[in-house]
Write a protein that holds these residues in place. Sequence first.
Motif, short mmCIF file in Angstrom:
data_model
loop_
_atom_site.label_atom_id
_atom_site.label_comp_id
_atom_site.label_asym_id
_atom_site.label_seq_id
_atom_site.Cartn_x
_atom_site.Cartn_y
_atom_site.Cartn_z
N GLY A 45 -11.48 12.20 -2.95
CA GLY A 45 -10.31 13.06 -2.79
C GLY A 45 -10.08 13.91 -4.01
N GLY A 71 -6.29 11.26 -1.11
CA GLY A 71 -7.55 11.12 -0.42
C GLY A 71 -7.72 9.73 0.17
N SER A 72 -8.84 9.09 -0.17
CA SER A 72 -9.11 7.76 0.38
C SER A 72 -9.66 6.85 -0.71
N GLY A 75 -12.08 3.66 2.13
CA GLY A 75 -11.94 4.09 3.51
C GLY A 75 -10.51 4.17 4.01
N LYS A 76 -9.54 3.82 3.18
CA LYS A 76 -8.13 3.90 3.56
C LYS A 76 -7.53 5.19 3.01
N GLN A 77 -6.77 5.90 3.84
CA GLN A 77 -6.19 7.19 3.49
C GLN A 77 -4.80 7.05 2.88
N GLU A 108 -2.08 4.36 4.08
CA GLU A 108 -2.80 3.09 4.12
C GLU A 108 -2.99 2.47 2.73
N LEU A 109 -2.54 3.18 1.69
CA LEU A 109 -2.71 2.69 0.31
C LEU A 109 -1.42 2.10 -0.26
#
Length: 137
Positions: A45, A71-72, A75-77, A108-109
Amino acid sequence: MESRYAEGTIETISYTDNELGPEDPGGIKLLYTITEFHYTGEMNGTGYHVYIQRIDPSGVGPFRVMARVVGSLGGKQGTFMTEGSGTRGPAGPIEVDWNIVPGTGTGELVGATGSGKVTTTDDGVVRYTLSYSVPHS
């Protein structure tokens, strides 16, 4: 939470030094620097950074930095903020210790924690490492 490890590279998108105050008779500069970086690898990101730096006449000195990463991670955004400190060489940051600021994760973070390093190699490649955890969603 499971602890994970990330590594990758950083590419400079923009980098602007701004000197604060009048010229110092001893040649020491106080700078604030605004940058935008692109991260690739496990962390992918854009990072928006602000540095406060004290630079001696040889172009070397310590700094503090705060950033927002969008970003990610694994794999989590989402987004999170970081804080760090390091050493600048004549061509820019060469070594940084940094941490994810607790409570700043979004999407997701949410709940992300971690600490890492950034180093610039002799050939100019900027690399990051990060030991981190993100709660299961």
